[in-house]
Design an enzyme around this catalytic site. Structure first.
Site, PDB file in Angstrom:
ATOM      1  N   LYS B 162       1.483  -1.425   0.055  1.00 46.24           N
ATOM      2  CA  LYS B 162       0.285  -0.012  -0.311  1.00 46.24           C
ATOM      3  C   LYS B 162       0.459   1.187   0.117  1.00 46.24           C
ATOM      4  O   LYS B 162       1.851   1.295   0.704  1.00 46.24           O
ATOM      5  CB  LYS B 162      -1.160  -0.232   1.374  1.00 46.24           C
ATOM      6  CG  LYS B 162      -1.535   0.878   1.443  1.00 46.24           C
ATOM      7  CD  LYS B 162      -3.364   0.789   0.235  1.00 46.24           C
ATOM      8  CE  LYS B 162      -4.167   1.331  -0.384  1.00 46.24           C
ATOM      9  NZ  LYS B 162      -5.345   1.796  -0.454  1.00 46.24           N
ATOM     10  N   SER B 232      -0.839  -0.814  -4.644  1.00 48.02           N
ATOM     11  CA  SER B 232      -2.387  -0.032  -4.438  1.00 48.02           C
ATOM     12  C   SER B 232      -1.792   1.280  -3.381  1.00 48.02           C
ATOM     13  O   SER B 232      -1.558   1.020  -2.403  1.00 48.02           O
ATOM     14  CB  SER B 232      -3.186  -1.064  -3.341  1.00 48.02           C
ATOM     15  OG  SER B 232      -4.367  -1.103  -3.711  1.00 48.02           O
TER      16      SER B 232
END
Lengths: 359, 359, 359, 359
Positions: B162, B232
């Site tokens: 992330k 992401s």
């Protein structure tokens, strides 16, 4: 008589360059063309002008070859090429065949692809999404079956209908005349028009009985449906265009059609079954309907398509079904249209393949 | 040591009711939880607050059980449940196992699912999408591999990261300080941050060499990629969270992981191959990346995802890949994240399955 | 010579019914029409086909009256009628006037509305958004000023330019030929093309000097701008169309134009000032540009237009500026176009009124 | 008793940093806060989680100061900051005032801002958008008027209501129990809930009579409306929150409120009239409602908001009304909420200003 089908990609809704090539090299004979099904790259919803733009461009194109007869061609544009769906036209032709030309690929008594066309009268805004639309569509489907020379409704494998929707203008007009409309939401009217058209198909094909359908059933009684209806709403027409696809012994040629039913949006097995049953034939085109399961669930898991206020659920559904079917047949230039009200079971929809017999 | 994985659906980003049930019935032990991967129902782009909302809710939830340690858990939320994707959390736990409890399903010398975690330092806006991000991620991945007790990089099957993005605020801040940023388009910054993170994984796993990567390669040289990176971007953090998934002999338990590479968005065969190789095991979770082919074509046909100004291409891509993979594994509650820059070949992406050995 | 301007609403991009009425009742003479500015109801971004659809429909319409000369008319369609903006065409005509017909409303020596037209050569993808576009536009603006018979650049009050954008196709083409493009984001290319065009106007009008502009200034050095440029990008052309609006003693008739500059998107005072200065004249049309302030702030408060991944910022900005100006002039059928890079100060833009002197 | 109002910007739905500053410097006393009205940067439609996220963050924030009493505060979040609208919270406080502190700015017998709060019971899905909701809201408004110590309904100038909507989940639940809901379109349910709430206000304020309202009137009989209702639907609650704003002699302090009615979305004159009537006072906050005219026309010109399938019409309307009002008052950090069903005349809506008397 012979029916044939060819796919032609386009780079924008008004691009007819590859159509021109096909005419020049003799693979499309403008005088034989009876219908064009298209996937155009608009939003597929109310304010999608790519459909009308493509129709106008196609009409101009064919006019150069056949003059006023170009407006007799059935132009059925389905907006929305979400995900991997690739914009294209499917050109459908019908020609008389001399005895000597009879194609060796089809044998005596064998059924070949048969296509028939019909139109309903123009609808008033207040008729849309109601029984009057259902009944007129049923009549038009019967006419199209006759036009296709199909003898048995079991030989009908796909019925494509282009139907109108309610625009803000149309709703205003009806209200001025003191008439109510089925819904005042323009986007929602697309569903009602598609649903009423599909029930018309179901009646014509004896999948349901006319006396069992009421106004209240439309877009509510999901257990009443057609397994071969594919209906698509747009603002570019005020009546319904009907194209029946089936097989008939009265038609010859290498093409034929088969269908199955997707039970939900990820049921790629339905397409696999058709392919499995016809290992000897080449896939010419895949035709299917897509919808977001109205229950809000798929395989017992919640989906978010119906609660999404940024992207309409028909757009989500086309992206999914397009991807699933393309992954099975290996080709993204297929016809997947959104909004499958009364077309297959709730959340699912019909899928058909037009095949060509190999040599 | 044992690692375990369980999926829990949610009805909104702040819904922890089913997590609560799982804690109550003993299937989740809060003290063992090291990470939560989530799919939340936002747009998955810049102004997606469902990710932060879920993180806040998860953190509060775990705080009730483990206090401040809740903030040590790695929360990796991927926004966007387009199409049939079903919002859920994947809860990842790690526990010490007493000799007596050793699970009969895993045998001596057998490798089992091993998971490791690490974080990079906080990045300045001007570092994002550039070599400084690549290098810090590479270091963090190495730390996470050690944390997982994985000995061979060939045993790493999925690396979830992330990473931050550039908001209008952050860009403004950098400019105030006289610094340039890699792009001034907030949406585009997500791609740069994902791409730089993926190249960091590729370096750590020796898929590419650090000396072969320049700033110009990031989001341009698509032939340089990792086959297991899944990155992401989100506005809810300013550093990178790294979660390494692999197999190790130093871990025991019934879970293991395997991966393959999708060559494009409709390559469902990649998932079929993994399933085919492990007929004896049950699927616990599928993890994959999705992207719109940057060439504008898929299987030689034009797609329209990159030219769509109404729906961002990552949203289209998630809808497609979610549908394709769900149609293969029969389950829509899977983890499909969008934007696969340097994650698998251009237009394709990694796909992994976490399996549980059967009895 | 006389220039005249008339607004005609349409109900869809291909609706020419009211144009037909205007031709029939003599208010529009097709042979005199030199340009049509339109607001069409697409998204105003990359995949907005309403612009091309309208151009095609207008071209067919005028062909019926003037044949091939219809393609000499300058069609400048600006997509996006967000908020209260009402879709319409602004038809611009130019005619020779016999001595006897000289309108009593204009007096000897008085300046009247003068309009001139010019085109640049076709641009290659790699030229867009760069100095080569800036320079060619500057030349075309000079030609259009001469065409309008305007003697002083201070008499130029609005310069409308329609310029190309980069589609995925065009980018692919450039890369195939080993050329780089200014951006690989199709939506972002619209901004670069608008910005380069506006700087071309600024040079032609001596608002900035050619030698002070570098490639790096384009879409970065916001302090360099034109106060009268209005540029609009679309995929339906590959060169720039230039229409200069000003006043000249060599033209007669009741129309004239005036302009001011909005300092930000809610600066309705700019329009009030023009109205205040011309209390005796009737408003024929309002022309303006709109943009989201690139700082992310307006009147020191944060706005969210630049971080919105669901709605592009040009769409937000048109909705706001359209509403603000319509609230001042009382009319929503005005021309407000989005994306004001180098058109007025950052966050603001030019606004002009075409007036008709009263009897 | 004294009521006060202060605006606090936020940078994301969970940002309470400036609230914290206000508490620290004494401008907000947590124990006095009775309501927070917010504009959050979601889509303002069904799947807008920024409202719930902000409520959760505010609740946690106030909990630190007042414990469980934090959940007694009325949190009314309106999603959607389209165009120039700037995300912020409006914090409303009510305190007892010692005789000695009586503010010199208010004189004996002068009416000052009075605010009252009430809640309805929880609604079942089948009650939403129907008479049962109308009646419960009317009762709650009466209670809130009493709570505010307002004696005359003519002294009520703004009634803010936060009401529930139907999610796919709720619809499914109702159908499981054999109940029908007012609509099965989640987005449309927002309109019904807002409309029913507004009619409840109209009844409480004697603008219409309860016996004149039937289920069929809701979202159809636009001539029945309240000139001061402002209702906002969201998925984060299942009952209605009512906040009444008016003036009362029983309250003291420098604040007071006045209102007018916008006849359409560009009627900035309504706001100018209020400002003109109170030249001596400073504007603290502007409160207004926005909607797309349901006729499809504004000032006799067609608008496209209702036919737009990419952007919901409430979003368009907020962008317009926000821009128009901000251009009049010079401030974009105002409260403009979308969907004005039965709130002001069709296409228009109420607008109010909270003023502070100057020294």
């Amino acid at each position: 008589m012979r029916c044939s089908v060819i796919r032609v990609p386009h780079r924008s809704p008004d691009d007819v360059e590859l159509l021109q090539h096909n005419v020049e090299n003799g693979t499309i004979h403008p005088a034989d063309v009876i219908a064009v099904l298209g996937k155009t790259e608009g939003n597929g919803c109310v304010n999608d002008f790519t459909r009308g733009y493509a129709v106008r461009s196609l009409n101009s194109f064919f006019q150069k070859f056949v003059g006023e007869a170009a407006s007799e061609i059935s132009y059925v544009m389905s907006g929305g090429t979400e995900g991997i769906l690739s914009p294209h036209f499917t050109v459908i032709s019908k020609s008389l065949v001399a005895e000597s030309e009879i194609n060796s690929k089809s044998q005596v008594g064998e059924k070949s692809l048969a296509i028939g066309i019909a139109k309903t009268p123009v609808f008033k805004p207040e008729e849309l999404g109601r029984l009057s639309q259902v009944k007129e569509v049923a009549k038009a489907v019967q006419k199209a079956i006759e036009d296709a020379k199909i003898e048995d409704v079991a030989d009908v494998h796909f019925v494509q209908i282009k139907c109108p929707l309610l625009t803000a203008d149309a709703i205003f007009d009806a209200k001025q005349r003191g008439q109510s409309v089925v819904t005042e939401e323009t986007y929602k009217s697309m569903g009602y028009s598609r649903g009423a058209s599909a029930l018309g198909v179901a009646i014509a094909l004896k999948e349901v009985w006319e006396e069992d359908i009421t106004n209240e059933d439309i877009c509510h009684s999901w257990e009443k449906y057609s397994t071969v209806a594919s209906t698509s709403a747009g603002s570019e027409l005020e009546y319904c265009e009907v194209i029946v696809f089936g097989n008939s012994v009265h038609v010859e040629g290498p093409f034929f059609i088969a269908h199955d039913v997707m039970k939900d949006a990820i049921d790629g097995e339905a397409l696999r079954r058709i392919l499995h049953d016809h290992p000897e034939a080449a896939v010419v085109q895949v035709l299917a309907k897509a919808e977001a399961d109205p229950s809000g669930f798929i395989r017992e898991h919640r989906h978010t398509m119906l609660d999404d206020s940024d992207i309409n659920h028909t757009r989500h559904a086309r992206a999914v079904v397009g991807g699933v079917l393309a992954s099975v047949c290996g080709d993204p230039m297929i016809y997947v249209s959104g909004g499958a009200e009364h077309q297959g079971p709730a959340g699912g929809g019909p899928v058909a393949i037009i095949f060509e017999r190999r040599g």
